[in-house]
Design an enzyme around this catalytic site. Structure first.
Site, PDB file in Angstrom:
ATOM      1  N   ASP A 128       0.822  -0.628   7.955  1.00 56.38           N
ATOM      2  CA  ASP A 128       1.217   0.751   8.336  1.00 56.38           C
ATOM      3  C   ASP A 128       0.093   1.685   8.107  1.00 56.38           C
ATOM      4  O   ASP A 128       0.027   2.754   8.698  1.00 56.38           O
ATOM      5  CB  ASP A 128       2.543   1.033   7.591  1.00 56.38           C
ATOM      6  N   ARG A 143     -10.274   0.081   3.462  1.00 52.05           N
ATOM      7  CA  ARG A 143      -9.190   1.034   3.512  1.00 52.05           C
ATOM      8  C   ARG A 143      -9.531   2.320   3.647  1.00 52.05           C
ATOM      9  O   ARG A 143      -9.386   3.461   3.225  1.00 52.05           O
ATOM     10  CB  ARG A 143      -8.064   1.081   2.084  1.00 52.05           C
ATOM     11  N   ASP A 169       2.431  -8.489   3.334  1.00 52.40           N
ATOM     12  CA  ASP A 169       3.827  -7.996   2.750  1.00 52.40           C
ATOM     13  C   ASP A 169       4.978  -7.879   3.358  1.00 52.40           C
ATOM     14  O   ASP A 169       6.062  -7.966   3.028  1.00 52.40           O
ATOM     15  CB  ASP A 169       3.426  -6.557   2.329  1.00 52.40           C
ATOM     16  N   GLY A 181      -5.656  -4.509   3.804  1.00 50.05           N
ATOM     17  CA  GLY A 181      -5.903  -5.605   2.975  1.00 50.05           C
ATOM     18  C   GLY A 181      -6.113  -6.785   4.097  1.00 50.05           C
ATOM     19  O   GLY A 181      -5.430  -6.799   5.095  1.00 50.05           O
ATOM     20  N   ARG A 195       3.778  -4.747  -2.644  1.00 51.11           N
ATOM     21  CA  ARG A 195       3.812  -3.563  -3.208  1.00 51.11           C
ATOM     22  C   ARG A 195       5.219  -2.658  -3.458  1.00 51.11           C
ATOM     23  O   ARG A 195       5.660  -2.393  -4.345  1.00 51.11           O
ATOM     24  CB  ARG A 195       2.966  -2.530  -2.353  1.00 51.11           C
ATOM     25  N   THR A 222      -0.013  -7.923   7.971  1.00 52.19           N
ATOM     26  CA  THR A 222      -0.052  -7.606   6.525  1.00 52.19           C
ATOM     27  C   THR A 222       0.846  -8.936   5.883  1.00 52.19           C
ATOM     28  O   THR A 222       1.585  -9.510   6.468  1.00 52.19           O
ATOM     29  CB  THR A 222       0.745  -6.365   6.094  1.00 52.19           C
TER      30      THR A 222
END
Ligand code: F6P
Length: 342
Positions: free
Chosen positions: A102, A71, A126, A10, A170, A124
């Site tokens: 990751d 991806r 995240d 992403g 996620r 990321t």
């Protein structure tokens, strides 16, 4: 000597800040920078472009990645890893800087074990990479989310509505937690702690009974419902790293609240809005430090390593360790979320 750079997974704000710093350091060392486009796919397709500091120097504040991303997972493809190594060598590349989360860095770790001279930089929104205290892209996403949540608060208060905002995240709820706290959300739901729909409705009703007629709920896309463990993914949409495309828990929760309480409720999915846009000063600074340090690792011959930040210090950690575990919200942060929920 030629050094390749790729951005995988992403996108996020700050990628171009890192690319800019890395290219500057590469040229300082008298080397040439080669941009590999679309992440690992660029090494499968020989999709590369020469980079100069002149061409990237003014990109520090530009969102996304000028190298594009994907991806693509070469490890999953027949002879994929071998093709990457072969094309890497045929392009005359000495070393590679892989910038990713990751998934991307997991591929980098595997290719390092096959002999590729690769270093990693953690990216990321995240913020779920355990080997670094924070990843760039996270601060920008949290700020974008916070501003959107501030907006939802004023319109929710104007209409005495319950507003449910679904944000990315996620498996880890760092974005929901930080943005939720910053925006003064009343309920924050994260993947780390499955929730009961009836408990959420009871909290909203309790607020109403105290005259608090508008409630802002932030829910991470990966949050789950207690007992059922039900999560919300888009039918059949799985990416090359086996991740399902998530989405829908916010609307589901809003529907349940309306059905059970009769209160006017609206659901908004912030989604990719918070991943786009221009990087914050923090992310530009961190990404710049990562870019410089990653190229220094190449100079020092420290391959199979990833740059990281521990406190305020830039460190390097083994790629294989960096991708071996994720960083989730712990009990302390869950306690903060509970303390601020009312
Ligand atoms: O990996 C970061 C991330 O933004 C997740 O938070 C989100 O679930 C996913 O990427 C979305 O992936 P895509 O942009 O491929 O739909």
């Amino acid at each position: 000597m030629k050094v390749g750079l790729l951005t995988g997974g992403g996108d996020c704000a700050g990628l171009n800040s890192l690319i800019r710093a890395a290219v500057k350091r590469i040229e300082e060392y008298g080397w040439e920078a080669v941009g590999i486009r679309y992440g690992w796919r660029g090494l499968l397709d020989n999709d590369m472009v020469d980079l100069s500091y002149k061409s990237v120097s003014e990109k520090i504040g530009v969102g996304g990645t000028i190298l594009k991303t994907s991806r693509t997972n070469p490890i999953k493809l027949k002879d994929g890893a071998e093709t990457v190594v072969r094309n890497f060598n045929r392009a005359g590349l000495y070393a590679l800087l892989a910038i990713g989360g990751d998934d991307t860095l997991g591929v980098a770790s595997a290719l390092y074990k096959m002999g590729l001279k690769v270093v990693g930089a953690p990216k990321t929104i995240d913020n779920d990479l355990s080997a670094t205290d924070i990843t760039f892209g996270f601060d920008s996403a949290v700020n974008e989310a916070m501003h959107a949540l501030d907006n939802l608060k004023t319109t929710g208060e104007s209409h005495d509505r319950v507003m449910v905002a679904e944000v990315m995240g996620r498996e880890a709820g760092w974005i929901a937690a930080h943005a939720g706290i910053a925006a003064g959300a009343h309920i924050v739901l994260v993947p780390e702690e499955p929730f009961s729909v009836s408990d959420v409705i009871s909290s909203v009703k309790a607020r109403h009974n105290r005259g608090l007629l508008s409630t802002l709920i932030v829910v991470a896309e990966g949050a789950r419902i207690k007992d059922s463990g039900k999560s919300f993914s888009k039918e059949g949409r799985i990416d090359a790293f086996e991740h399902p495309e998530l989405g829908g828990i916010g609307q589901f929760l809003a529907n349940e609240i309306t059905r059970e309480s009769g209160y006017e409720t609206r659901a908004v999915t912030l989604g990719h809005t918070i991943r786009g846009g221009t990087p914050t000063a923090f992310d530009r600074y961190l990404a710049t430090r990562f870019g410089l340090a990653a190229v220094d690792l190449i100079k020092e011959g420290k391959f199979g390593m990833m740059v990281a930040i521990h406190g305020t210090e830039i460190k390097s950690v083994k790629l294989e360790d960096a991708v071996s575990s994720k960083k989730f919200i712990d009990g302390t942060m869950l306690g903060v979320l509970k303390a601020l929920s009312y």
